[in-house]
Design a protein around this motif. Structure first.
Motif, mmCIF file in Angstrom:
data_model
loop_
_atom_site.group_PDB
_atom_site.id
_atom_site.type_symbol
_atom_site.label_atom_id
_atom_site.label_comp_id
_atom_site.label_asym_id
_atom_site.label_seq_id
_atom_site.Cartn_x
_atom_site.Cartn_y
_atom_site.Cartn_z
ATOM 1 N N THR A 1 -8.725 2.728 -2.473
ATOM 2 C CA THR A 1 -8.181 4.044 -2.143
ATOM 3 C C THR A 1 -8.826 4.574 -0.869
ATOM 4 O OG1 THR A 1 -9.817 5.139 -3.556
ATOM 5 C CG2 THR A 1 -7.656 4.691 -4.528
ATOM 6 N N MET B 1 -4.409 7.024 0.492
ATOM 7 C CA MET B 1 -3.691 5.773 0.302
ATOM 8 C C MET B 1 -4.170 5.075 -0.956
ATOM 9 S SD MET B 1 -3.548 4.113 4.115
ATOM 10 C CE MET B 1 -5.308 3.818 4.195
ATOM 11 N N SER B 2 -3.285 4.251 -1.497
ATOM 12 C CA SER B 2 -3.615 3.459 -2.675
ATOM 13 C C SER B 2 -3.123 2.040 -2.446
ATOM 14 C CB SER B 2 -2.903 4.044 -3.898
ATOM 15 O OG SER B 2 -2.886 3.115 -4.963
ATOM 16 N N ASN B 3 -3.960 1.078 -2.759
ATOM 17 C CA ASN B 3 -3.551 -0.306 -2.631
ATOM 18 C C ASN B 3 -3.464 -0.945 -4.006
ATOM 19 O OD1 ASN B 3 -2.699 -2.514 -1.260
ATOM 20 N ND2 ASN B 3 -4.594 -2.867 -0.145
ATOM 21 N N ALA C 1 0.860 -1.173 0.000
ATOM 22 C CA ALA C 1 0.000 0.000 0.000
ATOM 23 C C ALA C 1 0.906 1.235 0.000
ATOM 24 C CB ALA C 1 -0.900 0.009 1.222
ATOM 25 N N TRP D 1 -2.666 -1.950 5.307
ATOM 26 C CA TRP D 1 -3.604 -0.892 4.930
ATOM 27 C C TRP D 1 -3.809 -0.048 6.178
ATOM 28 C CZ3 TRP D 1 -4.932 1.189 0.620
ATOM 29 C CH2 TRP D 1 -6.100 1.934 0.483
#
Length: 122
Positions: free
Chosen positions: A58, A51-53, A33, A102
């Motif tokens: 998101t 955040m971006s996974n 992440a 996350w």
């Protein structure tokens, strides 16, 4: 060598836009992440603003929803942060970081970039 390198910061007028980049080397972002953090002048760095996974998930902090957009280019092993309608209070050093979790907690992040300065002023 594991490395995250941010770029794209600068001086912009209120209402303007910037696109920040976070390029990873030495590891694949597919397994991480990516969180974006910022540290305003005279303040501590707080939790992730977005955040971006790798699965497309998101997260956006309320203060940036609708103005910030995070995206990934897996082929380039790079994450982007598009910032629109910049406000003076967005002035800060922006950092990207990688975590196997996350999480908005900076303590959960393993790798950090050096930061890129964003200044919003007329």
């Amino acid at each position: 060598q594991v490395q995250l390198v941010e770029s794209g910061g600068g001086l912009v007028q209120p209402g303007g836009s910037l696109r920040l980049s976070c390029a990873a080397s030495g590891f694949s972002l597919d397994n991480y992440a990516i969180g974006w953090f910022r540290q305003a002048p005279g303040k501590e760095r707080e939790g992730a603003i977005c955040m971006s996974n790798s699965d497309g998930s998101t997260y956006y902090e309320d203060a940036v929803k609708g103005r910030f957009t995070v995206s990934r280019d897996n082929a380039k092993n790079t994450v982007y942060l598009q910032i629109n309608f910049l406000k003076r209070e967005d002035t800060a050093v922006y950092y990207c970081a990688a975590s196997r979790y996350w999480s908005i907690n900076p303590k959960d992040y393993d790798y950090w970039g050096q930061g890129t300065q964003v200044a919003v002023s007329s």
